[in-house]
Write an enzyme that holds these catalytic residues in place. Structure first.
Site, PDB file in Angstrom:
ATOM      1  N   LYS A  37       0.850  -1.206   0.000  1.00  0.00           N
ATOM      2  CA  LYS A  37       0.000   0.000   0.000  1.00  0.00           C
ATOM      3  C   LYS A  37       0.884   1.255   0.000  1.00  0.00           C
ATOM      4  CE  LYS A  37      -0.430  -0.252   4.998  1.00  0.00           C
ATOM      5  NZ  LYS A  37      -1.055  -1.051   6.061  1.00  0.00           N
ATOM      6  N   TYR A  68      16.457  29.321  10.445  1.00  0.00           N
ATOM      7  CA  TYR A  68      15.237  30.004  10.895  1.00  0.00           C
ATOM      8  C   TYR A  68      15.133  29.978  12.409  1.00  0.00           C
ATOM      9  CZ  TYR A  68      13.417  30.118   6.128  1.00  0.00           C
ATOM     10  OH  TYR A  68      13.227  30.364   4.797  1.00  0.00           O
TER      11      TYR A  68
HETATM   12  C1  LIG Z   1      -0.274  -2.078   6.629  1.00  0.00           C
HETATM   13  C2  LIG Z   1      -0.865  -3.387   6.946  1.00  0.00           C
HETATM   14  C3  LIG Z   1      -0.055  -4.513   7.094  1.00  0.00           C
HETATM   15  C4  LIG Z   1       1.458  -4.436   7.072  1.00  0.00           C
HETATM   16  O1  LIG Z   1       1.937  -3.865   8.269  1.00  0.00           O
HETATM   17  P1  LIG Z   1       3.520  -3.726   8.517  1.00  0.00           P
HETATM   18  O2  LIG Z   1       3.665  -3.191   9.883  1.00  0.00           O
HETATM   19  O3  LIG Z   1       4.026  -2.768   7.503  1.00  0.00           O
HETATM   20  O4  LIG Z   1       4.100  -5.072   8.337  1.00  0.00           O
HETATM   21  C5  LIG Z   1      -0.679  -5.736   7.273  1.00  0.00           C
HETATM   22  N1  LIG Z   1      -2.027  -5.837   7.328  1.00  0.00           N
HETATM   23  C6  LIG Z   1      -2.834  -4.767   7.210  1.00  0.00           C
HETATM   24  C7  LIG Z   1      -4.307  -4.941   7.295  1.00  0.00           C
HETATM   25  C8  LIG Z   1      -2.288  -3.508   7.030  1.00  0.00           C
HETATM   26  O5  LIG Z   1      -3.088  -2.447   6.925  1.00  0.00           O
END
Ligand SMILES: *Cc1c(COP(=O)(O)O)cnc(C)c1O
Length: 360
Positions: A35, A255
């Protein structure tokens, strides 16, 4: 000339991280979570390299579309499932699988006229309280899905951990127990573990693990780096020194002027800032690697530039490479300075960062 800032994605590291996960989780199958554009590493690039993944987990149908368009043949699971009735046709067209986490999704399926069976995963909320059916409602949701002609009878079972990055945390044990109580009475493949689950909770590996972060060589376990577990960073963010200036004792840098030179000293200016995705919250003292040696940020991160302390770096020259994170400087360490997690940093590269890849 374009800016010097580049993020190099190491294809070999992605491959070796997947193999390391396979070893750890064996005999579980691996659903590689890609994702957010493959955690900022490039969705198509990551999926093509991870051709040994058993399935891909994506956030939305549009990601599935991109994967199919680039020729990915593996199973693809849309982790939040269908968002409206019309999505079902798209899922069929692309051959995607849907997580079902809400009663409204079952209604859309029940009302759909397409008789072809859709493959689904029932998401059970065992304590994260984000997506999923409450444990008390899970068995009934399963029966309703199972009764539908247009739902594949082989329904997967899934839950997600809230605290698996905390070793021996009671919450994870409670979540595993709640899941087991329901899943014991139902057939179907089970999937619980995210990356931290794979590392810290061997009992949670079941038939399918769903790692994201570890594929990219990033750990969320507090105080740890994925390298300690045999994973390699898949992204190296590099820029270069564009100025070296002598600044007098007592003068302020950047800054708001909240970093004051304790002596006459050289300040280096590096071509990276929050406009590239480097975190503005990284305070003075955050490390960078200049010619392979550590130096520290001084003063505030600005949009295009940061300043670094060049004391002890007498050989530094304009044009020298500066590594912000990657091999030799874990993104987890930068994230800890900036008050966030490595995932957020790698997801946050902006469009002006040049993406390169190598086989390393
Ligand atoms: C993002 C996600 C994962 C992966 O999580 P990580 O901590 O990156 O391994 C697995 N399952 C779901 C439903 C997620 O949303």
């Amino acid at each position: 000339m374009s800016r010097a800032t580049s993020a190099t994605i190491h294809l070999g590291a992605l491959r070796s991280n997947l193999e390391r996960l396979r070893q750890l989780a064996s005999p579980a199958q691996v659903m590689a979570v890609v994702k957010a554009d493959g955690y900022g590493h490039g969705l198509e690039r990551v999926a093509r390299v991870l051709d040994r993944a058993d399935a891909f987990g994506v956030a939305c149908i549009a990601d599935g579309q991109r994967l199919r368009a680039t020729g990915i043949r593996q199973r693809i699971v849309v982790l939040s499932g269908i968002d409206e009735a019309a999505d079902i046709a798209e899922m069929h067209r692309l051959g995607l699988e849907s997580v079902v986490h809400h009663a409204s999704q079952i209604e859309w399926l029940a009302a759909d006229a397409d008789p072809r069976p859709l493959k689904v995963w029932l998401k059970i909320d065992t304590g994260m309280h984000r997506l999923g059916f409450a444990p008390a409602d899970a068995a009934q949701a399963y029966r309703r899905l199972h009764a539908l002609q247009n739902v594949d009878a082989d329904i997967g079972l899934m839950t997600h951990f809230a605290n698996s990055d905390v070793a021996e945390d009671e919450q994870t044990q409670i979540q595993m127990q709640r899941f087991e109580d329901i899943a014991a009475k139902l057939p179907g493949a089970r999937s619980l573990a995210n990356s931290a689950g794979v590392l810290e909770w061997p009992q949670s590996r079941a038939q399918w693990v769903r790692p994201g972060g570890l594929l990219y060589g990033i750990s969320v376990i507090a105080g740890s780096h994925a390298a300690q577990f045999g994973f390699r960073p898949a992204m190296t963010l590099v820029s270069k020194l564009v100025a070296i200036n002598r600044v007098g004792k007592g003068e302020a840098v950047g800054y708001a002027g909240d970093w004051i030179c304790p002596e006459d000293m050289d300040i280096g200016v590096v071509q990276i800032g929050y406009g590239d995705g480097y975190p503005r919250s990284a305070p003075s003292g955050t490390p960078v690697l200049l010619n392979g040696r550590r130096a520290q940020i001084v003063g505030r991160v600005s949009m295009d530039l940061i300043s670094i302390d060049l004391r002890g770096q007498a050989d530094a020259r304009v044009g020298d490479p500066v590594l912000l994170w990657g091999e030799g400087l874990p993104v987890e360490e930068i994230a800890a300075h900036a008050g966030t997690i490595g995932y957020e940093l790698v997801c946050g590269m902006t469009r002006r960062v040049r993406f390169l890849e190598d086989e390393g």
